[in-house]
Design a protein around this motif. Structure first.
Motif, PDB file in Angstrom:
ATOM      1  N   SER A 129       0.861  -1.179   0.000  1.00  0.00           N
ATOM      2  CA  SER A 129       0.000   0.000   0.000  1.00  0.00           C
ATOM      3  C   SER A 129       0.899   1.232   0.000  1.00  0.00           C
ATOM      4  O   SER A 129       1.523   1.560   1.013  1.00  0.00           O
ATOM      5  CB  SER A 129      -0.901  -0.001   1.243  1.00  0.00           C
ATOM      6  OG  SER A 129      -1.633   1.206   1.284  1.00  0.00           O
ATOM      7  N   PRO A 154       0.074   4.847  -1.037  1.00  0.00           N
ATOM      8  CA  PRO A 154      -0.896   5.822  -1.533  1.00  0.00           C
ATOM      9  C   PRO A 154      -0.219   7.034  -2.176  1.00  0.00           C
ATOM     10  O   PRO A 154       0.872   7.440  -1.772  1.00  0.00           O
ATOM     11  CB  PRO A 154      -1.673   6.222  -0.282  1.00  0.00           C
ATOM     12  CG  PRO A 154      -0.866   5.768   0.878  1.00  0.00           C
ATOM     13  CD  PRO A 154       0.068   4.707   0.399  1.00  0.00           C
ATOM     14  N   GLY A 179       5.061   3.895   2.487  1.00  0.00           N
ATOM     15  CA  GLY A 179       3.954   2.950   2.358  1.00  0.00           C
ATOM     16  C   GLY A 179       4.148   1.772   3.287  1.00  0.00           C
ATOM     17  O   GLY A 179       5.118   1.704   4.040  1.00  0.00           O
TER      18      GLY A 179
END
Length: 182
Positions: free
Chosen positions: A92, A94, A114
């Protein structure tokens, strides 16, 4: 006086010479029997050498074309930028945690943050992350690997990964994050 001997005939050209065949075999062979229209080549080494030279020239031409024009897109695995990581590891990164800016000394900076989470039920080895920057034409302008902060992740465990790089090309527009190929 004696009889004069007839003059000896001139030698026949090579094509007109015939091999001596005993009478017994001559009766068995027909003059109309099929014979190959040519003789086999006498030097097969010369043919193999020519074939090897032709092969080497072809390979060199293909290598030069691949170097100059690039490898064709239809070859499997050519455009494989990222490797296949374990399905249990979820990345993840973003976009709001990706930072690109110009430093006061004029150097281009790119940083990101992340997490990677192990959603499985087994301990998983954490592979290296690969960050790829592409330009507006989808051409790779910079790549760099990010070593994992730890070797393994236990089930349900997460780890935060922070990475930064300078000397980012100004043409870089898009960042892609994935697993480094093996």
């Amino acid at each position: 006086m004696g009889e004069a001997e007839p003059p000896t005939p001139p030698p026949l050209p090579h094509a007109a010479r015939r091999k001596f065949v005993p009478v017994e075999e001559a009766a068995e062979q027909s003059p109309f029997e099929h014979q190959p229209p040519f003789r086999p080549r006498r030097n097969p080494t010369k043919l193999w050498t020519m074939a090897a030279v032709a092969f080497a020239v072809t390979i060199a031409a293909l290598g030069g074309a691949a170097w100059y024009f690039g490898v064709p897109q239809w070859i499997p695995g050519v455009n494989q930028t990222f490797g296949a990581g374990p399905a249990d590891l979820v990345r993840s990164f973003p976009p709001e945690k990706q930072d690109r800016r110009q430093l006061p000394n004029g150097t281009e900076y790119f940083g990101l943050s992340g997490t990677v989470t192990n959603t499985g039920k087994e301990v998983r080895a954490l592979p290296e992350i690969l960050i790829v920057l592409r330009d507006s034409n989808d051409k790779v302008v910079k790549t760099w690997p990010v070593p994992p902060p730890q070797a393994e992740l236990a089930p349900g465990e997460s780890v935060t990964i922070n990475a930064a790089v300078t000397d980012v090309p100004k043409s870089a527009k898009v960042a892609e994050i994935g697993w480094k190929p093996d």
